[in-house]
Design an enzyme around this catalytic site. Sequence first.
Site: not given
Ligand code: GRF
Length: 257
Positions: A17, A19, A89, A193
């Site tokens: 987490g 991000n 889909r 993606d």
């Molecule tokens: C990030 O590198 C994101 O791009 C990918 O998973 C990772 C998550 O990291 N989808 P965090 O849990 O936000 O530390």
Amino acid sequence: MKGNSKMKIGVLVSGGGSNLQAIMDAVAVGALDVEIACVGSDNPDAKGLERAEKAGIPTFVTDYSAFFARWKEGAALPEDFSLETVASRQSLMKGSDPDILKAFLEKRALAEAALLAALAPYKIDLLVLAGFMRVLTPYFIDALNTDSNRPRIMNIHPALLPAFPGTDGYGDTFRYGCKVGGCTVHFVDYGEDSGPIIGQSCFPIESSDDLDAVKKKGLAEEWRLFPDCIGLYAEDRLNVVERQGTRVVEILPPAAR
Ligand code: GRF
């Protein structure tokens, strides 16, 4: 975006987490003007859940493994699920064996119905996937994306898409010997993606960098890029248009609408 009320976002995490933390920090310092209405996870042990709880944000868990086990026991599928529609889909498992595809989509429909039910009370405008390690099928995506001009699910991916989709973007970038790595924020569509790109950020990969160094550089870019892209959405500055057969995102100047 809606009069004077703040845009509400929901965030899904599977792990650390960081991000989510960057988004919460941007909100806390006033750099991002949204309300984080809830944080959910498929993983009861996700550290991201603790981060949210610490910040007083409501959390929930939709334990995918438990739903997959229920599917094996013959649990009833959601009433609004049509295998035929979702299978026609999806483009996650093109050309796969029909029985394998059926199992894949039915299991996920059970989990995704629970995820939708958990999100429903928060009435979110945008769902943000911040390291959520589950693919979403058209069953879930169509429930949120009711207006094709305004997708409502945003993901961050650890590579410069369309290169290196999948679960290990930094690893794939590093092993390929790329001299530049990066991250991408995009809207989620029916593929892996593959949705319209909102923003990208890149960094140099030096000969002395190992995979950890690449990940570290990449995450630092992610923490800046993701809140910026959510901010553009909140300011209603992302316009999805069709360009030569591909759906792309135009970024509008401030206060253009
Ligand atoms: C990030 O590198 C994101 O791009 C990918 O998973 C990772 C998550 O990291 N989808 P965090 O849990 O936000 O530390």
